[in-house]
Each structure stands twice: as structure tokens, then as C-alpha cells.
Design a protein around this motif. Structure first.
Motif, PDB file in Angstrom:
ATOM      1  N   MET A  40      24.539 -32.789 -39.275  1.00  0.00           N
ATOM      2  CA  MET A  40      23.966 -31.515 -38.853  1.00  0.00           C
ATOM      3  C   MET A  40      23.538 -30.685 -40.060  1.00  0.00           C
ATOM      4  O   MET A  40      23.909 -30.977 -41.200  1.00  0.00           O
ATOM      5  CB  MET A  40      24.942 -30.754 -37.946  1.00  0.00           C
ATOM      6  CG  MET A  40      26.357 -30.644 -38.425  1.00  0.00           C
ATOM      7  SD  MET A  40      26.641 -29.197 -39.464  1.00  0.00           S
ATOM      8  CE  MET A  40      26.483 -27.861 -38.295  1.00  0.00           C
TER       9      MET A  40
ATOM     10  N   ASP B   8      23.012 -27.378 -27.705  1.00  0.00           N
ATOM     11  CA  ASP B   8      22.535 -27.103 -29.055  1.00  0.00           C
ATOM     12  C   ASP B   8      21.381 -26.099 -29.004  1.00  0.00           C
ATOM     13  O   ASP B   8      21.322 -25.165 -29.800  1.00  0.00           O
ATOM     14  CB  ASP B   8      22.093 -28.395 -29.746  1.00  0.00           C
ATOM     15  CG  ASP B   8      22.401 -28.380 -31.235  1.00  0.00           C
ATOM     16  OD1 ASP B   8      23.346 -27.677 -31.640  1.00  0.00           O
ATOM     17  OD2 ASP B   8      21.706 -29.066 -31.996  1.00  0.00           O
TER      18      ASP B   8
ATOM     19  N   LYS C 123      18.833 -24.839 -40.237  1.00  0.00           N
ATOM     20  CA  LYS C 123      18.051 -25.759 -39.407  1.00  0.00           C
ATOM     21  C   LYS C 123      16.574 -25.641 -39.721  1.00  0.00           C
ATOM     22  O   LYS C 123      15.869 -26.645 -39.888  1.00  0.00           O
ATOM     23  CB  LYS C 123      18.301 -25.471 -37.923  1.00  0.00           C
ATOM     24  CG  LYS C 123      17.614 -26.440 -36.968  1.00  0.00           C
ATOM     25  CD  LYS C 123      18.230 -27.818 -37.054  1.00  0.00           C
ATOM     26  CE  LYS C 123      17.680 -28.763 -36.003  1.00  0.00           C
ATOM     27  NZ  LYS C 123      18.250 -30.121 -36.129  1.00  0.00           N
TER      28      LYS C 123
ATOM     29  N   ASP D 214      21.727 -33.585 -42.029  1.00  0.00           N
ATOM     30  CA  ASP D 214      20.935 -33.358 -40.823  1.00  0.00           C
ATOM     31  C   ASP D 214      20.205 -34.631 -40.388  1.00  0.00           C
ATOM     32  O   ASP D 214      19.125 -34.945 -40.886  1.00  0.00           O
ATOM     33  CB  ASP D 214      19.935 -32.205 -41.034  1.00  0.00           C
ATOM     34  CG  ASP D 214      19.381 -31.669 -39.722  1.00  0.00           C
ATOM     35  OD1 ASP D 214      19.866 -32.059 -38.654  1.00  0.00           O
ATOM     36  OD2 ASP D 214      18.442 -30.846 -39.780  1.00  0.00           O
TER      37      ASP D 214
ATOM     38  N   VAL E  84      24.702 -26.600 -34.463  1.00  0.00           N
ATOM     39  CA  VAL E  84      23.912 -25.940 -35.499  1.00  0.00           C
ATOM     40  C   VAL E  84      24.498 -24.556 -35.789  1.00  0.00           C
ATOM     41  O   VAL E  84      24.915 -23.842 -34.882  1.00  0.00           O
ATOM     42  CB  VAL E  84      22.441 -25.792 -35.046  1.00  0.00           C
ATOM     43  CG1 VAL E  84      21.660 -24.917 -36.022  1.00  0.00           C
ATOM     44  CG2 VAL E  84      21.790 -27.158 -34.922  1.00  0.00           C
TER      45      VAL E  84
ATOM     46  N   MET F   7      21.327 -22.199 -30.291  1.00  0.00           N
ATOM     47  CA  MET F   7      20.329 -21.705 -31.239  1.00  0.00           C
ATOM     48  C   MET F   7      19.550 -20.493 -30.744  1.00  0.00           C
ATOM     49  O   MET F   7      18.665 -19.993 -31.442  1.00  0.00           O
ATOM     50  CB  MET F   7      19.374 -22.835 -31.630  1.00  0.00           C
ATOM     51  CG  MET F   7      20.037 -23.879 -32.515  1.00  0.00           C
ATOM     52  SD  MET F   7      18.904 -25.132 -33.160  1.00  0.00           S
ATOM     53  CE  MET F   7      18.541 -26.103 -31.701  1.00  0.00           C
TER      54      MET F   7
END
Length: 367
Positions: free
Chosen positions: A168, A231, A244, A193, A144, A235
């Protein structure tokens, strides 16, 4: 049937689950193929997919056979098919760009990317490898926030003349400028995504639709998610979360007849809990009013292994892309995108998107 030849950018947990699945389902048939939405798509079974090229930037993966690299740290997803034959395909050094957040350098046990940009593959290198491998479809499994890197690989797909599946949250299929590039080249694209098989987003959407069908007014809602894979660690840099959060929020807002004010909806990753590894926990709350404006609320906790939860959906996306290639269909595949992705170019209720996708598979609908 001929094999569907794929290339993968990013050999993380999602790629691991996907590749394990290709072997796992070899001994299955339609009767015991648990976990797949479609066993047969256009004559193609899950095991008719073959990895012919792979790219990553972690020194523990680069240079290794794909069958070995998918189990290398920091991958931490469930191993459900450990006995994989060698693929004969070694992982190639990709191009770092913004594929690694700066703060990840503080977690050497989690990320050991090849530090020298001199080692990066250029676009020309990657296009040459894609063409030489015979790849028909490139899958994007980058972390991400990899905005530049995602677009870099999209360009590689265009230059190599192959389809692209954007798993993604960087907006490529849903960006008209990028969509037009694939349309002009006659190349299929599915994005953006990936929507898990039964994850936080699809559950939140389904409950939101249920509220509307039952006449319940949704007034406020949140979706909080925690996990322990890289991931979620990635983030922690909130600057990488914009796409996202937009993707996940729009997936819920799009099924509402009247959008909620921004202050009344919060959807997005919340925190990194190392011991959870690839397990993702979703905390969902929905507040509304019933008959007579009587208040109600719903609270739910969902726990899923994050990466296997998306692998079966990707297998369907790959096979739909292959059908488009065989049929000479280029540009956005609207129906599969609407069913498989959180942020497709056009949002539809999931029941409608499901039927549209089945119609596409049967050749009743072009896109």
C-alpha cells in the motif's frame, strides 16, 4: 519444496483474493495457469505459499479462521474459490492506530472495528506471534492513509527478523531511512504500493511510453477512478490521499522524458460508488500532438475487479522475497520492486523492469 510461510496485516479484499488464489491454483499446472505472470519462481509454485499468521481490527474477522474471515463483511470482492479448507490460523486483533479514518464510524455496515484500544495487540504481542508462527514474510494490506499503522507493522517485521512486502502507498521501501533499517538487518523489502496485473496505472504507463516511442507529444492527461469497496470509501477522507496520489502520479511521470506541469496531469481516486463493490472503473484521457503539431486525444474506460487484479502480482512478490531470503540478500529488492510496485525506490520502464525481475529470479542479478 518447503512452504513459504507468510503473515498478513489487513484481511480485506486483497487478502481474500490472494488466499482464494493459493487454493484455486492447486489443481492447475503451467499450461492452464491463467492470470499469473510466472508459474514457477525458483521452484516455488503459487500453492507453495502458506498463511501462518493474520491480523485485522474488524470484529467480524478477529477470532475467526482465515478461511472464514476473508469472506466476512465488508469484503465484497469476487468469490472465485469458495470451498476453502480451514487453515487452523485465527485472525488476531491488530493495532488500530490510524488504520481507520474517523468518517468510517458513520458507516457501521462497512466497518465495525474493535473500539477499545485496550484490545489492541502491542508491538511485542505481534512480534511474539510472528516469531512463534514461523512466518518468513509479512504482507502489508492496510487501508490507504494508514501511515502510522504501516510503519508500526514494518517495525514488527524488523523486530521479528522477517521480510516485508509493502502493498500500500505509505513510503517505506522508497524512504532511505527505512530502507537502511532493512539493509542493516539483512532483511528483504519490496515496495511500495502494488501495481495491478492490468490496472489503471500499468495501462496509463504503457500508453504514455507508446506516445513517446511513436513521437507523439503528451500535453495533458487525467486518470479518474471510481469503486465501491471500503478502500474507496476510506479515501473519501481526502487527507488520507496524499501518498496515494503521489504514488500513482509518479508512476506516470517517471516514464516521461519531460515531466508534465502539475496542472496538466491528474491521477488519483475520484469517488465512492457503493454498488460497484470491488469493481474499479478507470476513465483515462490523454491529449497530445502528432506530426505537424496536429492535435489528437485518446479516451479509454477500463473496468476490472480490483483485488484479484493485484493478487497474482503479490504471489510473485512473495516468491521473490523467499528467493532473497534463501540467497542471503537483505535490503531493497530493486528489480522486483520496480516491476511489482507503483512507487519503487527506483523507477524503470516496465519492459526493462520485467527483464530485470526475470534476471533476479534466475540469479543473474542480486536485486
Amino acid at each position: 519444496m518447503d512452504k513459504i510461510k507468510i503473515a498478513i496485516a489487513g484481511i480485506g479484499n486483497c487478502a481474500s483474493s490472494l488466499i482464494q488464489g493459493l487454493e484455486y491454483y492447486k489443481d492447475k499446472d503451467a499450461e492452464d495457469a491463467t492470470g499469473l505472470m510466472h508459474w514457477d519462481i525458483g521452484g516455488y509454485k503459487p500453492f507453495d505459499i502458506e498463511v501462518v499468521a493474520a491480523f485485522d481490527i474488524d470484529e467480524r474477522k478477529v477470532g475467526k479462521d482465515v478461511s472464514e474471515a476473508i469472506f466476512a463483511p465488508p469484503n465484497c470482492t469476487t468469490v472465485f474459490c469458495a470451498d476453502l479448507p480451514a487453515t487452523g490460523v485465527n485472525v488476531i486483533m491488530g493495532n488500530v492506530l490510524d488504520g481507520v479514518s474517523k468518517h468510517m464510524e458513520d458507516y457501521e455496515d462497512k466497518y465495525r472495528f474493535v473500539p477499545s484500544n485496550d484490545d489492541d495487540s502491542t508491538k511485542e504481542d505481534i512480534v511474539r506471534i510472528l516469531k512463534g508462527s514461523g512466518a518468513e514474510i509479512l504482507l502489508n494490506f492496510l487501508p490507504v492513509g494508514s501511515e502510522k499503522a504501516a510503519r508500526f507493522y514494518a517495525e514488527c517485521a524488523l523486530d521479528a527478523g522477517i521480510a516485508f512486502i509493502n502493498n500500500m502507498p505509505v513510503f517505506i521501501a522508497s524512504d532511505p531511512k527505512w530502507a537502511e533499517k532493512f539493509e542493516q538487518k539483512g532483511l528483504p523489502i519490496i515496495g511500495d504500493d502494488i501495481k495491478a496485473q492490468l490496472g489503471a496505472t500499468i495501462t496509463h504507463r504503457t500508453l504514455t511510453e507508446l506516445f513517446q516511442k511513436r513521437g507523439v507529444k503528451l500535453e495533458r492527461t487525467y486518470q479518474l477512478n471510481t469503486g465501491g469497496n471500503t478502500d474507496f470509501l476510506n479515501m473519501l477522507n481526502r487527507n488520507r490521499l496524499s501518498s496515494k496520489k503521489t504514488s500513482k502520479t509518479e508512476a506516470v511521470q517517471s516514464v516521461l522524458k519531460q515531466r508534465l506541469d502539475d496542472e496538466n496531469i491528474h491521477v488519483g481516486p475520484s469517488d465512492y460508488v457503493p454498488w460497484q463493490k470491488d469493481n474499479k472503473v478507470c476513465f483515462l484521457r490523454m491529449e497530445g500532438k502528432l506530426f505537424g503539431d496536429v492535435p489528437m486525444n485518446l479516451e479509454m474506460r477500463l473496468s476490472v475487479e480490483d483485488s484479484p487484479n493485484s493478487a497474482g502480482v503479490v504471489i510473485d512478490a512473495i516468491r521473490c522475497s523467499k528467493l532473497a531470503l534463501k540467497r542471503g540478500i537483505g535490503g531493497i529488492l530493486y528489480s522486483p520492486s520496480s516491476y511489482f510496485m507503483k512507487h519503487p525506490p527506483k523507477q524503470y520502464p516496465d519492459s526493462e523492469a520485467y527483464q530485470m525481475t526475470n534476471d533476479f529470479i534466475e540469479g543473474k542479478q542480486e536485486r
